[in-house]
Design a protein around this motif. Structure first.
Motif: not given
Length: 347
Positions: A92, A129, A131
């Motif tokens: 993350s 949170g 990617r």
């Protein structure tokens, strides 16, 4: 955290190639400095010497008054931000930013708190949170910046960090980088080959050429009064007018110029920025010139001109956006005498 940097008589060779030649540079704590120059000039090598990735052949590197010449990167108070960002795709954003803190042994709760604080600094709190693949190029650049700053380096080294971005996004990120640097006060040393980028963000520009420092100063001075002909050419467009000095008088293919020149008889180049040329208002006359071509750039018209007095001497001029240049039209040209930059040949 912030610290001054001193490079003293730094030289580096790759085999027979002399990449850095007698580099002496003082960078004040909290300064934003750009290393500017063409490919192969030594700017990235110099950044690598600062970061500890290359040990100089001779010379000394001081950071915060401490000798770092032979200290490895992991033990220096520096962090390097690379052009490709090098984010971990499986982590993350929060964990990416906190990675350096994890390697430093910072407890999970504290490193996540600090990671989120730096994501807030770069405007990505709500994306903590996500990617990296879920982000735009500009957002990934911000994450890389947050990760570099999270370990609180004294000096942040940036290796062409905006080179992969499109023009509009690059300009936005220039503004953001400058604003963040002013807010946190860390010393930034930023490598670029883009003159506009250097002028937009830097407190100070260091122009490099063939392993040497050609010029060093505030952007306005480096642009308007460059210390060398190389810098004058590299910092934007420049007209070159051959110059001969005899008996203290300056003559050119366009006629005599009323400019300050050395007393000795010599030859050189009188340089003139395109924006310095006018078609009205008086001043030093350059004679008449025919418009060969004109292109509209929004903020100005860019004209290719052929002087009547010297048809083989091309000139470029910038006229206001409300001008109406027509190909083939003949214009009378004027310039303020103090707009000339004079570079004489070495004897």
């Amino acid at each position: 955290m912030t610290a001054p940097v001193i490079l003293a008589s730094v030289n580096h060779r790759f085999g027979e190639f002399h990449a850095l030649k007698d580099i002496n540079l003082d960078i004040g704590a909290g300064d934003y400095v750009t290393l500017l120059g063409p490919s192969g000039c030594g700017k990235t090598t110099l950044l690598s010497v600062l970061g500890g990735f290359i040990e100089p052949s001779t010379g000394q590197v001081l950071i915060g008054g401490r000798d770092m010449t032979r200290v490895p990167p992991a033990r220096r108070p520096t962090t390097t931000m690379f052009q490709d960002y090098a984010l971990f795709p499986h982590m993350s954003l929060r964990d990416n930013v906190g990675f350096g803190l994890r390697m430093a042994g910072i407890a999970r709760a504290e490193r996540l708190q600090r990671a989120e604080a730096f994501l807030e600094l770069v405007g990505l709190t709500d994306a903590a949170g996500k990617r990296p693949h879920e982000l735009s190029g500009g957002q990934r650049q911000r994450v890389a910046l947050a990760r570099a700053l999270a370990v609180e380096p004294d000096v942040l080294l940036l290796d062409e960090p905006l080179g992969a971005l499109d023009l509009k996004l690059r300009r936005t990120m220039q503004d953001e980088l400058k604003a963040i640097q002013r807010k946190i006060g860390t010393t930034f040393v930023h490598v670029t080959h883009d003159q506009e980028e250097a002028m937009a963000i830097a407190d100070r520009i260091v122009v490099m050429n063939a392993g040497r420092i050609e010029d060093d100063g505030p952007p306005a001075r480096v642009y308007s009064r460059p210390a060398s002909l190389f810098t004058a050419d590299f910092m934007g467009e420049m007209n070159h007018i051959p110059l001969a000095v005899k008996g203290g008088a300056a003559t050119t293919p366009l006629g005599p110029l009323e400019i300050s020149v050395p007393a000795r008889d010599s030859r050189g180049t009188a340089c003139l920025r395109p924006e310095a040329i006018r078609t009205a208002g008086g001043g030093q006359g350059l004679g008449a010139a025919r418009i060969v071509d004109a292109a509209f750039f929004g903020t100005h018209w860019r004209l290719h001109l052929e002087p009547e007095a010297a048809p083989g001497l091309p000139l470029i001029a910038h006229l206001p956006p409300d001008a109406t240049p027509e190909q083939g039209a003949v214009l009378a040209l004027y310039v303020d005498p103090d707009a000339f930059l004079v570079y004489m040949q070495e004897q």
